[in-house]
Design a protein around this motif. Structure first.
Motif, PDB file in Angstrom:
ATOM      1  N   VAL A 130      38.492  38.160  48.938  1.00  0.00           N
ATOM      2  CA  VAL A 130      37.960  37.796  47.883  1.00  0.00           C
ATOM      3  C   VAL A 130      36.657  37.802  47.005  1.00  0.00           C
ATOM      4  CG1 VAL A 130      37.020  35.175  47.366  1.00  0.00           C
ATOM      5  CG2 VAL A 130      38.951  35.483  48.353  1.00  0.00           C
ATOM      6  N   CYS A 131      35.280  38.612  47.924  1.00  0.00           N
ATOM      7  CA  CYS A 131      34.138  38.992  48.003  1.00  0.00           C
ATOM      8  C   CYS A 131      34.510  40.271  46.595  1.00  0.00           C
ATOM      9  CB  CYS A 131      33.912  39.636  48.226  1.00  0.00           C
ATOM     10  SG  CYS A 131      32.716  37.348  49.525  1.00  0.00           S
ATOM     11  N   SER A 132      35.647  40.780  46.780  1.00  0.00           N
ATOM     12  CA  SER A 132      35.695  42.221  46.711  1.00  0.00           C
ATOM     13  C   SER A 132      36.103  42.130  44.663  1.00  0.00           C
ATOM     14  CB  SER A 132      36.900  43.118  46.824  1.00  0.00           C
ATOM     15  OG  SER A 132      36.665  43.288  48.012  1.00  0.00           O
ATOM     16  N   LEU A 133      36.886  40.531  44.737  1.00  0.00           N
ATOM     17  CA  LEU A 133      37.533  40.681  43.626  1.00  0.00           C
ATOM     18  C   LEU A 133      36.804  39.336  42.448  1.00  0.00           C
ATOM     19  CD1 LEU A 133      41.065  38.690  44.632  1.00  0.00           C
ATOM     20  CD2 LEU A 133      41.020  41.205  43.486  1.00  0.00           C
ATOM     21  N   THR A 134      35.720  38.803  43.626  1.00  0.00           N
ATOM     22  CA  THR A 134      34.293  39.271  42.772  1.00  0.00           C
ATOM     23  C   THR A 134      33.411  39.473  41.976  1.00  0.00           C
ATOM     24  OG1 THR A 134      35.110  36.599  43.335  1.00  0.00           O
ATOM     25  CG2 THR A 134      33.272  36.737  42.732  1.00  0.00           C
ATOM     26  N   GLY A 135      33.516  40.213  42.943  1.00  0.00           N
ATOM     27  CA  GLY A 135      32.396  41.076  42.908  1.00  0.00           C
ATOM     28  C   GLY A 135      33.268  41.797  41.509  1.00  0.00           C
TER      29      GLY A 135
END
Length: 224
Positions: A130-135
């Motif tokens: 999730v944080c990879s996609l958001t970043g």
């Protein structure tokens, strides 16, 4: 598309622009591995730190191509496909960082009592995704052609990273909150944050590729 991905991957490695964001992420993860945090909480920290690091890495990739090489790629494959390839390579690198950080966390941190290790690890990896996609979404809208200046891009990255990690409506915030609270309440798969992150990254990638296509068309008209 495979040739574009190979080209962007080689460009990222040769340019060494990956070093500052990757070293930042590795350092932030390493200093938190004290062996006292629960595994779920550590995976939450790993995921949170990936938002600014991957956004930085994504923007670094978007500015790595020299203008002449970018023009050649646009002439051969169109302006949008190279932009998508330039966004996909840092995202793949970010997912690899998620796996490596998770391996170090499993070695250094205990799992929450009464919760299977595989469950904690699986939910932690999902939060990291999730944080990879958001970043990646943040890096896409903070890089050229949407934001061309270095000062504007860096400022947008810093402000955007803080907002994505602080605002309760952010997918990254929701995923990290669930992981950080895993020591007290157990773990939960971050399904809703993941479902929110997917259209977010798709929209930001599309906007970046659309702007690249507009910039390429304008450049073509000027040269013609």
């Amino acid at each position: 598309m495979r040739a574009l991905l190979r080209y962007q991957g080689a460009l990222l490695l040769r340019s060494q622009r990956w070093l500052p964001p990757v070293l930042l992420y590795v350092g932030l993860v390493a200093i938190s591995l004290d062996g006292q945090s629960q595994l779920g909480s550590q995976l939450g920290w790993n995921a949170a730190m990936l938002v600014p690091a991957l956004a930085w890495l994504t923007r670094a990739q978007l500015v790595a191509d020299p203008p002449a090489a970018r023009a050649c790629l646009a002439a051969a494959a169109g302006a949008r496909r190279p932009q998508y390839a330039a966004l996909a390579v840092p995202l793949a690198a970010g997912l690899l960082l998620v796996l490596l950080a998770a391996a170090g966390s499993v070695w250094a941190c205990p799992a929450p009592p009464g919760v299977p290790l595989a469950t904690v690890l699986g939910d932690g990896l999902a939060g990291g995704m999730v944080c990879s996609l958001t970043g990646s979404a943040l890096g896409a809208v903070c890089g050229p052609p949407l934001v061309r200046t270095t000062a504007g891009g860096v400022g947008a990255l810093v402000i955007g990273s803080v907002m994505l990690l602080v605002l309760s409506t952010s997918p990254a915030n929701a995923a990290v909150r669930e992981l950080l609270s895993s020591g007290r309440t157990g773990v939960r798969f971050p399904m809703l944050p993941l479902l929110a992150a997917l259209p977010l990254v798709a929209a930001c990638w599309w906007a970046s590729a659309w702007a690249a296509g507009r910039a390429g068309a304008a450049s073509g008209r000027e040269s013609g």
